[in-house]
Design an enzyme around this catalytic site. Structure first.
Site, PDB file in Angstrom:
ATOM      1  N   LYS A  28      37.296  26.007  38.620  1.00 37.01           N
ATOM      2  CA  LYS A  28      37.039  26.827  38.310  1.00 37.01           C
ATOM      3  C   LYS A  28      35.508  27.442  38.954  1.00 37.01           C
ATOM      4  O   LYS A  28      33.967  27.062  38.940  1.00 37.01           O
ATOM      5  CB  LYS A  28      37.871  27.999  39.058  1.00 37.01           C
ATOM      6  CG  LYS A  28      38.880  27.858  40.193  1.00 37.01           C
ATOM      7  CD  LYS A  28      39.654  29.518  40.377  1.00 37.01           C
ATOM      8  CE  LYS A  28      40.262  30.302  39.062  1.00 37.01           C
ATOM      9  NZ  LYS A  28      40.998  29.001  38.614  1.00 37.01           N
ATOM     10  N   ARG A  33      42.399  37.218  44.134  1.00 37.49           N
ATOM     11  CA  ARG A  33      43.867  36.321  43.398  1.00 37.49           C
ATOM     12  C   ARG A  33      44.956  37.175  44.052  1.00 37.49           C
ATOM     13  O   ARG A  33      45.572  37.118  43.297  1.00 37.49           O
ATOM     14  CB  ARG A  33      43.845  37.143  41.560  1.00 37.49           C
ATOM     15  CG  ARG A  33      43.467  36.022  41.103  1.00 37.49           C
ATOM     16  CD  ARG A  33      42.796  36.086  39.568  1.00 37.49           C
ATOM     17  NE  ARG A  33      43.647  35.181  38.680  1.00 37.49           N
ATOM     18  CZ  ARG A  33      42.360  34.825  38.153  1.00 37.49           C
ATOM     19  NH1 ARG A  33      41.110  34.576  37.967  1.00 37.49           N
ATOM     20  NH2 ARG A  33      43.305  33.555  37.261  1.00 37.49           N
ATOM     21  N   ARG A  84      42.662  21.181  25.980  1.00 35.69           N
ATOM     22  CA  ARG A  84      41.437  21.269  25.545  1.00 35.69           C
ATOM     23  C   ARG A  84      41.161  22.331  24.685  1.00 35.69           C
ATOM     24  O   ARG A  84      42.479  22.987  23.942  1.00 35.69           O
ATOM     25  CB  ARG A  84      41.220  22.320  27.049  1.00 35.69           C
ATOM     26  CG  ARG A  84      41.873  23.577  27.380  1.00 35.69           C
ATOM     27  CD  ARG A  84      40.545  24.140  29.011  1.00 35.69           C
ATOM     28  NE  ARG A  84      40.943  25.586  29.338  1.00 35.69           N
ATOM     29  CZ  ARG A  84      41.267  25.749  30.600  1.00 35.69           C
ATOM     30  NH1 ARG A  84      40.940  25.007  30.876  1.00 35.69           N
ATOM     31  NH2 ARG A  84      41.449  27.230  30.392  1.00 35.69           N
ATOM     32  N   ARG A 134      41.596  30.023  23.571  1.00 36.81           N
ATOM     33  CA  ARG A 134      41.763  31.897  24.248  1.00 36.81           C
ATOM     34  C   ARG A 134      43.268  32.310  24.241  1.00 36.81           C
ATOM     35  O   ARG A 134      43.788  31.202  23.737  1.00 36.81           O
ATOM     36  CB  ARG A 134      41.187  31.477  26.130  1.00 36.81           C
ATOM     37  CG  ARG A 134      40.032  31.934  26.495  1.00 36.81           C
ATOM     38  CD  ARG A 134      40.100  31.694  27.528  1.00 36.81           C
ATOM     39  NE  ARG A 134      40.526  31.792  29.130  1.00 36.81           N
ATOM     40  CZ  ARG A 134      40.681  31.893  30.300  1.00 36.81           C
ATOM     41  NH1 ARG A 134      39.865  31.202  30.615  1.00 36.81           N
ATOM     42  NH2 ARG A 134      41.617  31.772  30.680  1.00 36.81           N
ATOM     43  N   ARG A 151      50.938  32.484  33.609  1.00 39.08           N
ATOM     44  CA  ARG A 151      49.416  32.308  34.650  1.00 39.08           C
ATOM     45  C   ARG A 151      49.671  31.409  35.592  1.00 39.08           C
ATOM     46  O   ARG A 151      49.121  31.679  36.782  1.00 39.08           O
ATOM     47  CB  ARG A 151      48.629  31.784  34.061  1.00 39.08           C
ATOM     48  CG  ARG A 151      47.366  33.038  33.111  1.00 39.08           C
ATOM     49  CD  ARG A 151      46.528  32.738  32.213  1.00 39.08           C
ATOM     50  NE  ARG A 151      45.810  31.364  32.281  1.00 39.08           N
ATOM     51  CZ  ARG A 151      45.163  31.464  31.237  1.00 39.08           C
ATOM     52  NH1 ARG A 151      45.487  30.063  30.733  1.00 39.08           N
ATOM     53  NH2 ARG A 151      44.009  30.024  31.967  1.00 39.08           N
TER      54      ARG A 151
HETATM   55  P1  ADP Z   1      42.296  31.672  34.755  1.00 36.48           P
HETATM   56  O1  ADP Z   1      41.252  31.185  36.501  1.00 36.48           O
HETATM   57  O2  ADP Z   1      42.106  29.708  33.641  1.00 36.48           O
HETATM   58  O3  ADP Z   1      43.590  31.418  34.851  1.00 36.48           O
HETATM   59  P2  ADP Z   1      40.488  33.564  34.352  1.00 36.48           P
HETATM   60  O4  ADP Z   1      39.335  33.372  33.055  1.00 36.48           O
HETATM   61  O5  ADP Z   1      40.396  33.234  35.407  1.00 36.48           O
HETATM   62  O6  ADP Z   1      40.879  31.926  33.987  1.00 36.48           O
HETATM   63  O7  ADP Z   1      41.145  34.184  33.743  1.00 36.48           O
HETATM   64  C1  ADP Z   1      42.140  35.510  33.148  1.00 36.48           C
HETATM   65  C2  ADP Z   1      42.262  36.137  32.933  1.00 36.48           C
HETATM   66  O8  ADP Z   1      41.931  37.281  33.300  1.00 36.48           O
HETATM   67  C3  ADP Z   1      43.237  36.647  34.139  1.00 36.48           C
HETATM   68  O9  ADP Z   1      44.872  35.762  33.751  1.00 36.48           O
HETATM   69  C4  ADP Z   1      44.132  37.765  34.416  1.00 36.48           C
HETATM   70  O10 ADP Z   1      44.615  38.249  33.236  1.00 36.48           O
HETATM   71  C5  ADP Z   1      41.905  38.544  34.333  1.00 36.48           C
HETATM   72  N1  ADP Z   1      41.577  38.254  35.660  1.00 36.48           N
HETATM   73  C6  ADP Z   1      40.654  36.931  35.923  1.00 36.48           C
HETATM   74  N2  ADP Z   1      40.202  37.294  37.393  1.00 36.48           N
HETATM   75  C7  ADP Z   1      41.070  38.440  37.931  1.00 36.48           C
HETATM   76  C8  ADP Z   1      41.648  38.905  39.128  1.00 36.48           C
HETATM   77  N3  ADP Z   1      40.578  38.993  40.184  1.00 36.48           N
HETATM   78  N4  ADP Z   1      42.702  39.766  39.062  1.00 36.48           N
HETATM   79  C9  ADP Z   1      43.086  40.532  38.343  1.00 36.48           C
HETATM   80  N5  ADP Z   1      43.073  40.126  37.344  1.00 36.48           N
HETATM   81  C10 ADP Z   1      42.215  39.232  36.391  1.00 36.48           C
END
Ligand code: ADP
Length: 185
Positions: free
Chosen positions: A15, A89, A128, A132, A143
């Site tokens: 994404k 989400r 990768r 993080r 996740r």
């Molecule tokens: P990825 O899509 O690889 O899981 P992100 O950087 O988008 O990585 O998200 C990392 C973390 O940030 C998620 O596991 C969650 O804890 C938090 N997060 C990100 N976006 C949201 C969201 N829209 N709602 C709730 N938590 C979020």
């Protein structure tokens, strides 16, 4: 009306890469909730402190914290096309997004699902550089569970509203970008 699109898909689906390309190629303003949360965390803000425990466990940060953060950011993108990366989400976030957009005279143009199977997600993230904390294998599995349980219902949600665009997320980033652009029409 300015275009507003949401990219969603499992962790590791690309994404962020696609949002950056939409910025570079089409002038979209990207709004990535994961990046905003990591930034809030590194500055030690109240939001950052509250979000940390959820992020480290691979769980979602509570909707009310996220929705307030996104509301602020969308206001700053007035007059530009926006691409939301990692938001919404949950169905509650999707409902809240519709309200936030409408408060800014916008509405969602499309919700693009970047479709990648679980085994590829695990392979990509383990391959990768793991800088993080939530890229540890057990957290990646959590996740993925969270994605299937809380985010995948958005497929039906947006399909019912005629907004779903499903894109195959396999292959190199250029091919995926071409598919995303084709899906946006
Ligand atoms: P990825 O899509 O690889 O899981 P992100 O950087 O988008 O990585 O998200 C990392 C973390 O940030 C998620 O596991 C969650 O804890 C938090 N997060 C990100 N976006 C949201 C969201 N829209 N709602 C709730 N938590 C979020």
């Amino acid at each position: 009306m300015e275009t507003s699109i949401a990219l969603f898909g499992p962790p590791g689906s690309g994404k962020g890469t696609q949002a950056a390309r939409l910025r570079d190629e089409l002038g979209f303003v990207p709004l990535a909730t994961g990046d905003l949360l990591r930034e809030a965390r590194s500055t030690g803000s109240d939001l950052g402190r509250r979000a940390t425990e959820y992020m480290d466990r691979g769980e979602l940060v509570p909707d009310e914290l996220i929705v307030a953060m996104v509301g602020d950011e969308i206001g700053q993108a007035d007059g530009s096309p926006v691409v939301l990366d990692g938001f919404p989400r949950t169905v509650a976030q999707a409902d809240a997004l519709a309200d936030v957009l409408s408060a800014h005279g916008r509405e969602l143009t499309a919700a693009v699902l970047i479709d990648v199977p679980d085994d590829v997600v695990v392979e990509r993230i383990s391959g990768r550089q793991q800088d993080r904390a939530d890229d540890r294998p057990e957290t990646v599995r959590e996740r993925l569970h969270v994605y299937h349980r809380q985010t995948e219902p958005l497929v039906a949600y947006y399909d019912e509203r005629g907004l779903l665009r499903r894109v195959d997320g396999l292959g190199d980033a250029d091919s995926v970008t071409a598919r995303v652009r084709a899906a946006l029409g």
